[in-house]
Design a protein around this motif. Sequence first.
Motif, short mmCIF file in Angstrom:
data_model
loop_
_atom_site.label_atom_id
_atom_site.label_comp_id
_atom_site.label_asym_id
_atom_site.label_seq_id
_atom_site.Cartn_x
_atom_site.Cartn_y
_atom_site.Cartn_z
N TRP A 84 0.85 -1.14 0.05
CA TRP A 84 0.22 0.03 0.07
C TRP A 84 0.77 1.24 0.01
O TRP A 84 1.79 1.55 1.03
N VAL A 85 0.74 2.06 -0.90
CA VAL A 85 1.41 3.31 -0.67
C VAL A 85 0.43 4.39 -0.48
O VAL A 85 -0.87 4.60 -0.85
N LEU A 86 0.75 5.17 0.68
CA LEU A 86 -0.25 5.93 1.55
C LEU A 86 0.08 7.46 1.42
O LEU A 86 1.25 7.67 0.94
N ASP A 87 -0.78 8.27 1.71
CA ASP A 87 -0.38 9.56 2.10
C ASP A 87 -0.10 10.25 0.92
O ASP A 87 0.89 11.18 0.62
N PHE A 88 -0.68 10.05 -0.36
CA PHE A 88 -0.56 11.12 -1.57
C PHE A 88 -0.83 12.16 -1.35
O PHE A 88 -1.67 12.55 -0.42
N PRO A 89 0.02 13.04 -2.15
CA PRO A 89 -0.13 14.91 -2.20
C PRO A 89 -1.68 14.53 -2.72
O PRO A 89 -2.22 13.96 -3.42
N LEU A 90 -2.43 15.64 -2.10
CA LEU A 90 -3.58 15.92 -2.60
C LEU A 90 -3.82 16.67 -4.04
O LEU A 90 -4.59 16.12 -4.99
N LEU A 91 -2.73 17.49 -4.42
CA LEU A 91 -2.80 18.25 -5.64
C LEU A 91 -1.36 18.11 -6.28
O LEU A 91 -0.52 17.67 -5.60
N GLU A 92 -1.22 18.10 -7.44
CA GLU A 92 -0.03 18.22 -8.22
C GLU A 92 0.03 19.46 -9.21
O GLU A 92 -1.10 19.81 -9.81
N TRP A 93 0.92 20.26 -9.15
CA TRP A 93 1.08 21.41 -10.08
C TRP A 93 1.31 20.88 -11.54
O TRP A 93 1.96 20.02 -11.81
N ASP A 94 0.43 21.60 -12.44
CA ASP A 94 0.72 21.38 -13.92
C ASP A 94 1.11 22.39 -14.53
O ASP A 94 0.38 23.38 -14.48
N GLU A 95 2.41 22.22 -15.23
CA GLU A 95 2.92 23.31 -15.87
C GLU A 95 2.29 23.99 -16.97
O GLU A 95 2.12 25.03 -17.18
N GLU A 96 1.73 23.06 -17.74
CA GLU A 96 1.07 23.48 -18.68
C GLU A 96 -0.13 24.23 -18.74
O GLU A 96 -0.12 25.61 -19.17
N SER A 97 -0.96 24.02 -17.84
CA SER A 97 -2.19 24.69 -17.59
C SER A 97 -1.84 25.92 -16.26
O SER A 97 -2.50 26.77 -16.13
N GLY A 98 -0.75 25.80 -15.67
CA GLY A 98 -0.37 26.91 -14.62
C GLY A 98 -1.38 26.48 -13.65
O GLY A 98 -1.72 27.76 -12.85
N ARG A 99 -1.82 25.66 -13.22
CA ARG A 99 -2.82 25.41 -12.06
C ARG A 99 -2.45 24.06 -11.24
O ARG A 99 -1.86 23.06 -11.95
N PHE A 100 -3.10 23.87 -10.26
CA PHE A 100 -3.00 22.67 -9.47
C PHE A 100 -4.01 21.59 -9.86
O PHE A 100 -5.23 22.29 -10.37
N HIS A 101 -3.75 20.54 -10.38
CA HIS A 101 -4.81 19.25 -10.62
C HIS A 101 -4.99 18.43 -9.56
O HIS A 101 -4.11 18.32 -8.61
N ALA A 102 -5.94 17.77 -9.47
CA ALA A 102 -6.30 16.64 -8.43
C ALA A 102 -5.40 15.65 -8.70
O ALA A 102 -5.40 15.04 -9.88
N MET A 103 -4.48 15.12 -7.66
CA MET A 103 -3.72 13.90 -8.19
C MET A 103 -4.52 12.63 -8.37
O MET A 103 -4.12 11.92 -9.18
N HIS A 104 -5.53 12.60 -7.47
CA HIS A 104 -6.38 11.43 -7.67
C HIS A 104 -7.46 11.81 -8.31
O HIS A 104 -7.92 11.62 -9.70
N HIS A 105 -8.52 12.45 -7.92
CA HIS A 105 -9.61 13.19 -8.47
C HIS A 105 -10.17 14.28 -7.45
O HIS A 105 -9.81 14.34 -6.45
N PRO A 106 -11.07 15.07 -7.89
CA PRO A 106 -11.48 16.12 -7.09
C PRO A 106 -12.58 15.87 -5.90
O PRO A 106 -12.70 16.62 -5.12
N PHE A 107 -12.43 14.58 -5.50
CA PHE A 107 -13.55 14.24 -4.81
C PHE A 107 -12.68 13.68 -3.58
O PHE A 107 -13.36 13.09 -2.48
N THR A 108 -11.39 13.40 -3.67
CA THR A 108 -10.44 12.91 -2.45
C THR A 108 -10.44 13.99 -1.57
O THR A 108 -10.10 15.07 -1.70
#
Lengths: 584, 584
Positions: free
Chosen positions: A425-449
């Motif tokens: 089990w890999v745990l404690d993922f970051p909630l968000l990751e930075w997307d260079e292309e769009s210049g904003r955070f994306h949900a690493m898993h999905h927006p409902f996490t």
Amino acid sequence: MLRTHTCGELRIGDVGQEVTLSGWVQRVRNKGGLVWVDLRDRYGVTQLIFEEGSSDPALLEKAASLGREFVIQASGEVIERTSKNKKIPTGEIELKAAKLDVLNAAKVPPFVIEDETDGGEELRMKYRYLDLRRAVVREKLQLRHRMMQETRKFMDKLDFMEVETPVLIKSTPEGARDFLVPSRINQGEFYALPQSPQTFKQLLMVSGFDRYFQIVKCFRDEDLRADRQPEFTQIDCEMSFVDQEDILSTFEGLIKHLFANVKKVELPEVERMTFADAMKYYGNDKPDLRFDMKFVELNELSQNKGFKIFDDAELVAGICAPGAAAYTRKQIDAITEWVKRPQVGAKGLVYVKYNEDGSLKSSVDKFYSQEDLKSWAEAMNANPGDLLLILSGDTNATRKQLSELRLKMGSDLGLRDKNTFKPLWVLDFPLLEWDEESGRFHAMHHPFTSPKSEDFALLETDPGAVRANAYDLVINGVEIGGGSIRIHDRDTQKTMFKHLGFTDEDAQAQFGFLMEAFEYGAPPHGGIAFGFDRLCAIFGGSDSIRDYIAFPKNNSGRDVMIDSPSAISEDQLQELSIQLALKK
Amino acid sequence: MLRTHTCGELRIGDVGQEVTLSGWVQRVRNKGGLVWVDLRDRYGVTQLIFEEGSSDPALLEKAASLGREFVIQASGEVIERTSKNKKIPTGEIELKAAKLDVLNAAKVPPFVIEDETDGGEELRMKYRYLDLRRAVVREKLQLRHRMMQETRKFMDKLDFMEVETPVLIKSTPEGARDFLVPSRINQGEFYALPQSPQTFKQLLMVSGFDRYFQIVKCFRDEDLRADRQPEFTQIDCEMSFVDQEDILSTFEGLIKHLFANVKKVELPEVERMTFADAMKYYGNDKPDLRFDMKFVELNELSQNKGFKIFDDAELVAGICAPGAAAYTRKQIDAITEWVKRPQVGAKGLVYVKYNEDGSLKSSVDKFYSQEDLKSWAEAMNANPGDLLLILSGDTNATRKQLSELRLKMGSDLGLRDKNTFKPLWVLDFPLLEWDEESGRFHAMHHPFTSPKSEDFALLETDPGAVRANAYDLVINGVEIGGGSIRIHDRDTQKTMFKHLGFTDEDAQAQFGFLMEAFEYGAPPHGGIAFGFDRLCAIFGGSDSIRDYIAFPKNNSGRDVMIDSPSAISEDQLQELSIQLALKK
């Protein structure tokens, strides 16, 4: 009646019985007035024998003229074979055929229908129905069938309800690209095919279904890579009134059940590791734990000794390849070239041979003393005979490169056995990751996490540092499932959408129904989804999910067998109120 | 841990235990310093009690202020109730709550969440997640779950392999209208969603899979009627080396298994009837056999007696409604009006009352003697007290009208009990049916159905008379499944396409892969598909399949909960190389 038995059924105890078999001609041998036919079906192969003198001459001739893959029906008496074949379960008997009917002739197949075939991939895909006739291919689909049945058995026993969620849903821009379906009745509007049943399963939790699962097709219109399919299958699960621990233990149970019942393998305890540790020690959020070679960071021991490359590096880190000190210069050069390939992208490789005699020999002897090198070897728990491989540079890039190198060395040293399974089990993922292309955070898993409650305040100050209640199940370096504890209240969900760059209007238009549902008594809930194609591939010991899909598409998303997608008629376009607007 | 037990679990034996429950507030009662809360989850209802004096006053107040559908968690001791509720399994105990947490508040739901609700259909569909919270609705989905699991158990035991066939396939103009999916990668081309996995399951037979099944979503872009859904689920099955008899007995087995294991009902023997007899005796290819009222043709006994309407009719036929001679004039007038409604379309109705005293009274006494009427009553096996109802006209129209009347009388006389099940195989369907609109024959079942070999020659001379190896399973007047023995050779398939008006080029372009597959050793095979939504509805005693679908669409194909289909962005259209061409 077209058969009394299958071709895998008859045994020595059936001798004397009058039977009828049907199947495919695998092989015909004709020698000294005798004709043998190997008759094949899904269940096995049974030998038919036609004998000069005792069989009717016309029958003998008919048998001798049978072609490969003809579909035939033969009746006669089961007799004991004179020369038995101990390799197959029917090998002690044969069918002395008194009657033979050709049910359907067959052209010569475009490739050989045996475990080893001469057909290239493209040809086999065009004639997938013939490829599936090969036992090695069919067995992969049988494994898949078994996996489905055992999954359902397990889930049903735990009171999970299988609920079919809709396939014609609504397009949402978050995530990958949707496949779209124009609506004829609602002109100018489109359905989308689901990338996952995420929002529906959450609504089922709001409905109080408590435990839901589904083995379900999902769709992503992505540019296809070797191991991606536009349609794929998930084991999709959700539970209410649970915390992360409940989910981990439930689905460890599922995976252990599958290994025990499908593969007859007792899976070891599922290890646990944080995302941060996985990245630090394996450079990868899905480490292959079948072998060790953990990263050791050497900044302290290696910097400020005059070796500029290390001195300038954000990270200096190495792995210890056990027993590889004996590698020749040529072998080490090959590894150095390998890490420089664009796919890996390292600038260079430093090695230290820890010789059997205790001496150390490195590519940086100019800069480091034997004591320095010794200190590295100690930090890396190396033994005489081992080879240390060290990369340096920016932290993220170096970890990624070293991870590739680690996997390569694991393979080269034969440490990645297909029949060893190391779940994690890999745990404690970051909630968000930075997307260079769009210049904003994306949900690493999905927006409902959901974010970890202790990190919630960081959402405003340092969004990238917020950890999520998210987890992945990894086996042998392959992510086979992932999930999270979800957000279950409107305010948090709104905050999350805001951080993902949604305007209030967009959030409302796309997910208003879900946020509204959260206001009518949503229970705490969480879930997980397993990539079923990949899970089957892991079980089958294969790298390709395509082998485990009955009718896969190629890398251009085409089904070359049925020739799809294809042009449609002008009438069909008109009915759908659309027209083509082809780009050059 | 959010709960130690579910709300359906605690019993008198648990008294004294400290437990934690989570769930929804069903009801709060507040009386004489006591607060009771009915706490509900999927598994049941447990009563919580908060007592003045022994509970903390703040706790008591918190409990009293709980709203309906709040999600709460409560901990405390299980105690024996003073006044027990024998109606529910947890009715002997209650939870004396020492701790209460509101996990999520709830707005007042838009309709009452009870078995009897005040919500109209549209409102309940918009808030389907709340509708699904009602036990009566959830139980329908639980039945569906059970049906799925039991189907798979049965099929797996019989060595049927569950194989997932693709959802993104190729459009074919035969049959209903396809839903289409524009391909982004293959510009200007489209996938279609499957109306059924028909060709794929036949290819699996060519592959030698021998026995296939799948519980699978299918799609039809039709103008929706009350009981149609654009996406629906089939139990799809195919077998090799079988004749019709093998298929009938295998799937009688499935249906009996489902009735025995899901409904605890032993299904009677499945009767058999030819299509021709079903039309002659019931005016319908899916007769409801829960009651008799077989048609009796009266041409011989009624014509040439001066009653012009009968004399001019191609068919005079009647049914005998048992015990209905006592119907008043008004009641009979009402039936006469009923058959004249456009939905039925009869011009008039002739009745004969067979009075208890043996006399006969009819609406055509002017034309027929008592002896005439007596001869009708005898032909119809009528007894004193019965009512004969007679229609006349063109054969097909009259049969259809009389069938409607028969079903109405069956309902009126209480002969269509929901808990009685009468299964029937209808056999020997016509291969082709004439379509007035297109001026050509259509396949009655589909183009892959084989003609009866003894009728094969008629294909050239009298195509409409050719019978197919096709069968439907009917229960209580509802067709729940249908199938056929398929064509398995290229020549017959080509002939069939020709008779369906395909040019050779069209046949090749659309089904070339299948006809080619038949040349590589295709076994004789056949199959069946069951409408799973309808099967569930029959089991649940409901007329509507919509009740058995978690998230159904309305009659315009809309999901009003998620508001789909919906507009998409210009970017999405461009990516797909299409543009809108809206009609006025």
